[in-house]
Design a protein around this motif. Structure first.
Motif, PDB file in Angstrom:
ATOM      1  N   PHE A 169      46.422  -7.186 -21.499  1.00  0.00           N
ATOM      2  CA  PHE A 169      46.274  -6.780 -23.269  1.00  0.00           C
ATOM      3  C   PHE A 169      44.675  -6.277 -23.029  1.00  0.00           C
ATOM      4  O   PHE A 169      43.982  -5.737 -23.453  1.00  0.00           O
ATOM      5  CB  PHE A 169      46.693  -7.103 -23.981  1.00  0.00           C
ATOM      6  N   PHE A 170      44.477  -7.744 -22.828  1.00  0.00           N
ATOM      7  CA  PHE A 170      42.685  -8.085 -23.316  1.00  0.00           C
ATOM      8  C   PHE A 170      41.698  -7.150 -22.407  1.00  0.00           C
ATOM      9  O   PHE A 170      41.004  -7.137 -22.996  1.00  0.00           O
ATOM     10  CB  PHE A 170      41.793  -9.509 -23.660  1.00  0.00           C
ATOM     11  N   PHE A 171      42.078  -7.142 -21.315  1.00  0.00           N
ATOM     12  CA  PHE A 171      41.510  -6.627 -20.765  1.00  0.00           C
ATOM     13  C   PHE A 171      41.354  -4.978 -20.733  1.00  0.00           C
ATOM     14  O   PHE A 171      40.061  -4.399 -20.341  1.00  0.00           O
ATOM     15  CB  PHE A 171      41.510  -6.302 -18.616  1.00  0.00           C
ATOM     16  N   LEU A 172      42.297  -4.212 -21.622  1.00  0.00           N
ATOM     17  CA  LEU A 172      42.431  -3.185 -21.745  1.00  0.00           C
ATOM     18  C   LEU A 172      41.414  -3.159 -23.756  1.00  0.00           C
ATOM     19  O   LEU A 172      40.787  -2.180 -23.051  1.00  0.00           O
ATOM     20  CB  LEU A 172      44.152  -3.131 -22.663  1.00  0.00           C
ATOM     21  N   ILE A 173      41.130  -4.251 -23.995  1.00  0.00           N
ATOM     22  CA  ILE A 173      40.162  -4.236 -24.923  1.00  0.00           C
ATOM     23  C   ILE A 173      39.094  -3.442 -24.584  1.00  0.00           C
ATOM     24  O   ILE A 173      38.228  -2.942 -24.768  1.00  0.00           O
ATOM     25  CB  ILE A 173      40.485  -5.250 -26.109  1.00  0.00           C
ATOM     26  N   LEU A 174      38.680  -4.879 -23.655  1.00  0.00           N
ATOM     27  CA  LEU A 174      37.503  -4.373 -23.173  1.00  0.00           C
ATOM     28  C   LEU A 174      36.737  -3.166 -22.413  1.00  0.00           C
ATOM     29  O   LEU A 174      35.952  -2.443 -22.357  1.00  0.00           O
ATOM     30  CB  LEU A 174      37.084  -5.810 -21.608  1.00  0.00           C
ATOM     31  N   ALA A 175      38.287  -2.524 -21.662  1.00  0.00           N
ATOM     32  CA  ALA A 175      37.925  -1.375 -21.264  1.00  0.00           C
ATOM     33  C   ALA A 175      38.238  -0.435 -22.095  1.00  0.00           C
ATOM     34  O   ALA A 175      37.083   0.440 -22.013  1.00  0.00           O
ATOM     35  CB  ALA A 175      38.592  -1.290 -20.172  1.00  0.00           C
ATOM     36  N   ARG A 177      57.449  -6.507 -32.297  1.00  0.00           N
ATOM     37  CA  ARG A 177      56.847  -7.371 -34.075  1.00  0.00           C
ATOM     38  C   ARG A 177      54.696  -7.380 -33.925  1.00  0.00           C
ATOM     39  O   ARG A 177      54.697  -8.252 -34.242  1.00  0.00           O
ATOM     40  CB  ARG A 177      57.060  -9.177 -33.677  1.00  0.00           C
ATOM     41  N   LEU A 178      54.776  -6.848 -32.870  1.00  0.00           N
ATOM     42  CA  LEU A 178      53.229  -7.776 -32.415  1.00  0.00           C
ATOM     43  C   LEU A 178      52.001  -6.055 -32.271  1.00  0.00           C
ATOM     44  O   LEU A 178      50.858  -6.648 -31.809  1.00  0.00           O
ATOM     45  CB  LEU A 178      52.878  -8.464 -30.665  1.00  0.00           C
ATOM     46  N   LEU A 179      52.917  -4.861 -32.789  1.00  0.00           N
ATOM     47  CA  LEU A 179      52.135  -3.998 -32.260  1.00  0.00           C
ATOM     48  C   LEU A 179      51.686  -3.620 -33.628  1.00  0.00           C
ATOM     49  O   LEU A 179      50.053  -3.116 -32.974  1.00  0.00           O
ATOM     50  CB  LEU A 179      53.209  -3.292 -32.256  1.00  0.00           C
ATOM     51  N   VAL A 180      51.508  -4.229 -34.709  1.00  0.00           N
ATOM     52  CA  VAL A 180      50.694  -4.073 -35.635  1.00  0.00           C
ATOM     53  C   VAL A 180      49.130  -5.026 -35.362  1.00  0.00           C
ATOM     54  O   VAL A 180      47.808  -4.535 -35.643  1.00  0.00           O
ATOM     55  CB  VAL A 180      50.718  -4.782 -37.201  1.00  0.00           C
ATOM     56  N   LYS A 181      49.127  -6.006 -35.328  1.00  0.00           N
ATOM     57  CA  LYS A 181      48.474  -6.691 -34.489  1.00  0.00           C
ATOM     58  C   LYS A 181      47.634  -6.523 -33.169  1.00  0.00           C
ATOM     59  O   LYS A 181      46.123  -6.029 -33.473  1.00  0.00           O
ATOM     60  CB  LYS A 181      49.078  -8.224 -33.800  1.00  0.00           C
ATOM     61  N   ALA A 182      48.075  -5.830 -32.003  1.00  0.00           N
ATOM     62  CA  ALA A 182      47.252  -4.731 -31.383  1.00  0.00           C
ATOM     63  C   ALA A 182      47.137  -4.095 -31.714  1.00  0.00           C
ATOM     64  O   ALA A 182      45.952  -3.367 -31.155  1.00  0.00           O
ATOM     65  CB  ALA A 182      48.462  -4.282 -29.887  1.00  0.00           C
ATOM     66  N   ALA A 198      46.113  -3.556 -34.278  1.00  0.00           N
ATOM     67  CA  ALA A 198      44.263  -4.191 -35.223  1.00  0.00           C
ATOM     68  C   ALA A 198      42.951  -4.030 -34.447  1.00  0.00           C
ATOM     69  O   ALA A 198      41.961  -3.933 -34.697  1.00  0.00           O
ATOM     70  CB  ALA A 198      44.887  -4.677 -35.443  1.00  0.00           C
ATOM     71  N   TRP A 199      43.709  -5.021 -33.027  1.00  0.00           N
ATOM     72  CA  TRP A 199      42.523  -4.879 -31.916  1.00  0.00           C
ATOM     73  C   TRP A 199      42.555  -3.688 -31.270  1.00  0.00           C
ATOM     74  O   TRP A 199      40.701  -3.192 -30.969  1.00  0.00           O
ATOM     75  CB  TRP A 199      43.439  -5.656 -30.664  1.00  0.00           C
ATOM     76  N   LEU A 200      43.097  -2.893 -31.568  1.00  0.00           N
ATOM     77  CA  LEU A 200      42.168  -1.270 -30.770  1.00  0.00           C
ATOM     78  C   LEU A 200      40.935  -0.971 -32.026  1.00  0.00           C
ATOM     79  O   LEU A 200      40.383  -0.164 -31.320  1.00  0.00           O
ATOM     80  CB  LEU A 200      44.019  -0.512 -30.533  1.00  0.00           C
ATOM     81  N   ALA A 204      45.115  -5.873 -42.277  1.00  0.00           N
ATOM     82  CA  ALA A 204      46.221  -4.953 -41.896  1.00  0.00           C
ATOM     83  C   ALA A 204      47.050  -6.318 -40.748  1.00  0.00           C
ATOM     84  O   ALA A 204      48.777  -6.638 -40.551  1.00  0.00           O
ATOM     85  CB  ALA A 204      46.702  -4.380 -41.385  1.00  0.00           C
ATOM     86  N   ALA A 205      46.598  -6.785 -40.330  1.00  0.00           N
ATOM     87  CA  ALA A 205      46.846  -7.709 -38.296  1.00  0.00           C
ATOM     88  C   ALA A 205      47.475  -8.995 -39.148  1.00  0.00           C
ATOM     89  O   ALA A 205      49.056  -9.126 -38.631  1.00  0.00           O
ATOM     90  CB  ALA A 205      45.912  -7.583 -37.110  1.00  0.00           C
ATOM     91  N   ALA A 206      46.938  -9.351 -40.295  1.00  0.00           N
ATOM     92  CA  ALA A 206      47.717 -10.307 -40.770  1.00  0.00           C
ATOM     93  C   ALA A 206      48.245  -9.925 -42.103  1.00  0.00           C
ATOM     94  O   ALA A 206      49.136 -11.500 -42.135  1.00  0.00           O
ATOM     95  CB  ALA A 206      46.012 -11.586 -41.902  1.00  0.00           C
TER      96      ALA A 206
END
Length: 408
Positions: free
Chosen positions: A5-11, A120-125, A127-129, A284-286
Motif C-alpha cells: 500500500f505504501f509503495f502505492l502512495i509513493l507511486a 474498515r480501513l477504506l476511509v483511512k486508505a 485519507a492517505w491517497l 476523517a481518517a480518525a
C-alpha cells in the motif's frame, strides 16, 4: 494496510508531482514557443478529456491485467508523452497522451485499493491517497515554477532565438532539462508501482470487445446510480470535483478583484485550500468509517455556505480562514464518500469498472462546471451570484438522503 500500500502512495505522489510540474512547464512552453494565451487552458482540457472519452474501456482494461503492472505501464506512457513534446509533437497531442495514461491509471489505482484494503480501513486508505494527491499538486506546481526559474536564469538575446538551448531531440527550448527531470520522476513512479505487487482479490477478467462497448458502460452507470448508497456517494463526489475546480479559479479572481493581490499571491491562497483538505482528510481518517460515512454529509452544507461568504468578504485574513475551512469541509466530505463509493462499487461490479464510472462522472462535472464558470465570467457576472449558483447543488446533496438509512 496490505503489503504494497505504501509503495502505492509513493507511486501516486511521484506521478502526481510529475503531472503538475509537467502542466506548469507546458504552459511556459506554449508561451515560449509563441502560442497565444488561450492555448494554455486547452492543455488541461486535453489532459482531462481522456477521462470522459475513454471511460468505457478504462474499467475493463483495469480488470483485465494485474493492476500494479498496468499502473507501471501507464507511468511509462506518461514518460513517452514528455519525450514526444520535446521531440516536436504538438503540445496538445503530448498532453492528450499523458491524460490517456492518467485516465487508465486511476481505475487500476483505486481498484487495487478497494480489492485489497478491508472495508474498515477504506476511509483511512482514502485519507492517505487524498493527502498524497494534495501534496503532489502543491509541490508539483512549486517544482514546475522553480525549474522554470532555474532554467531561465540565462538571458537569451532577442535576435538569437533560444540559441544554445536546443533539445537533444530537436525542439528549441530553455527548459528541456526540466522536462528531462519530469521524465525521470515518471520513471521512478513506475518503479514504485512495480513494488506494489500483484496480489488482488478478484481474478483478472478477459478483455473483450463487448466489455468495452458504451452500452456495457451505461449499464454499469445505471447500476451504480440506482444503488441507494452508491448513488448518494457518486452524486456528492461528482459535485465536489466540479465545485472544487471552479473554486480553484474563483480564488484567483477574488484575490485580484477583492484583495488587490497579484496572480502569484493569489496562487498562495490555493495552497491554503489544499492545507485545509489535508487537515479534513486526516480528521476523517480518525473519526469516520464505512458504517457512519453518511455523517459526513452536513459538511456539504458548510462548504456551500462558505462559497458565497468568501465572495462577499474584502478582508484577507478572514478569506484565509474561510478558504481553510472550505478545504477542511471538502476533505471531511470527500474521503468518507470516496470510501463508501468504492465499497459499494466492488459489491455491485468489478472494481475497475466502478472506478471508471466514478472518474467519468467526476471529470465530466469538472468540464461542465468550468465551462459554465468561464461563460459566466465572459458575461461579466459578478463573483457573488456565481458562487451562490454553484453552492445550490451542494445544499441539495444532503437533503435527499438525510432521512434515509440504507445498509452498507
Amino acid at each position: 494496510m496490505p503489503k504494497g500500500f505504501f509503495f502505492l502512495i509513493l507511486a501516486q505522489f511521484a506521478s502526481g508531482l510529475a503531472d503538475n510540474a509537467f502542466m506548469i512547464l507546458g504552459v511556459y512552453f506554449l508561451h515560449e514557443q509563441g502560442y497565444p494565451p488561450w492555448w494554455a487552458p486547452l492543455l488541461k482540457f486535453s489532459f482531462t478529456l481522456a477521462y470522459v472519452l475513454l471511460a468505457a474501456i478504462a474499467g475493463p482494461l483495469a480488470d483485465a491485467f494485474p493492476k500494479s503492472r498496468l499502473m507501471a505501464a501507464m507511468n511509462a506512457l506518461k514518460l513517452v508523452g514528455v519525450i514526444l513534446l520535446v521531440s516536436g509533437v504538438h503540445p496538445l497531442y503530448a498532453f492528450a497522451l499523458t491524460g490517456l495514461a492518467a485516465a487508465l491509471y486511476a481505475p487500476a489505482k483505486y481498484g487495487w485499493v478497494c480489492e485489497t484494503v478491508s472495508p474498515r480501513l477504506l476511509v483511512k486508505a482514502n485519507a492517505w491517497l487524498e493527502v498524497s494527491v494534495v501534496m503532489s499538486v502543491m509541490l508539483g506546481v512549486a517544482l514546475g515554477g522553480a525549474m522554470i526559474h532555474v532554467y531561465t536564469l540565462v538571458e537569451v538575446p532577442d535576435f538569437v532565438p533560444l540559441h544554445g538551448f536546443e533539445s537533444p531531440l530537436g525542439v528549441s527550448t530553455q527548459v528541456w532539462g526540466a522536462f528531462a527531470w519530469v521524465a525521470v520522476v515518471y520513471g521512478i513512479s513506475a518503479l514504485f508501482n512495480i513494488g506494489v505487487g500483484t496480489a488482488q482479490v478478484q481474478p483478472c477478467q478477459p478483455l473483450t470487445w463487448s466489455a468495452m462497448r458504451w452500452s456495457a458502460f451505461w449499464h454499469h452507470q445505471r447500476q451504480l446510480w440506482s444503488d441507494p448508497l452508491g448513488g448518494m456517494s457518486l452524486y456528492v463526489t461528482t459535485l465536489c470535483w466540479g465545485v472544487g475546480a471552479v473554486l480553484q479559479f474563483a480564488v484567483l479572481v477574488w484575490a485580484q478583484k477583492n484583495a488587490g493581490l497579484t496572480l502569484q499571491q493569489g496562487a498562495y491562497l490555493q495552497a491554503v485550500v489544499a492545507l485545509g483538505v489535508m487537515g479534513g482528510a486526516a480528521m476523517a481518517a480518525a473519526t469516520c468509517q464505512i458504517f457512519n460515512a453518511r455523517r459526513a454529509l452536513p459538511w456539504g452544507w458548510v462548504l456551500a455556505a462558505l462559497l458565497p461568504c468568501m465572495a462577499l468578504t474584502q478582508v484577507l485574513w478572514l478569506a484565509v480562514i474561510m478558504l481553510l475551512l472550505a478545504g477542511w469541509a471538502g476533505g471531511m466530505l470527500l474521503v468518507p464518500m470516496n470510501a463508501l463509493l468504492q465499497h459499494r462499487g466492488i459489491k455491485i461490479m468489478k472494481s475497475g469498472r466502478s472506478i471508471a464510472v466514478q472518474g467519468f462522472n467526476e471529470n465530466l462535472s469538472v468540464l461542465i462546471m468550468l465551462g459554465a464558470y468561464s461563460a459566466l465570467l465572459a458575461w461579466d457576472v459578478p463573483l457573488l451570484p456565481i458562487m451562490l449558483l454553484f453552492s445550490l447543488p451542494l445544499l441539495a446533496a444532503v437533503m435527499p438522503w438525510k432521512s434515509r438509512n440504507p445498509k452498507t
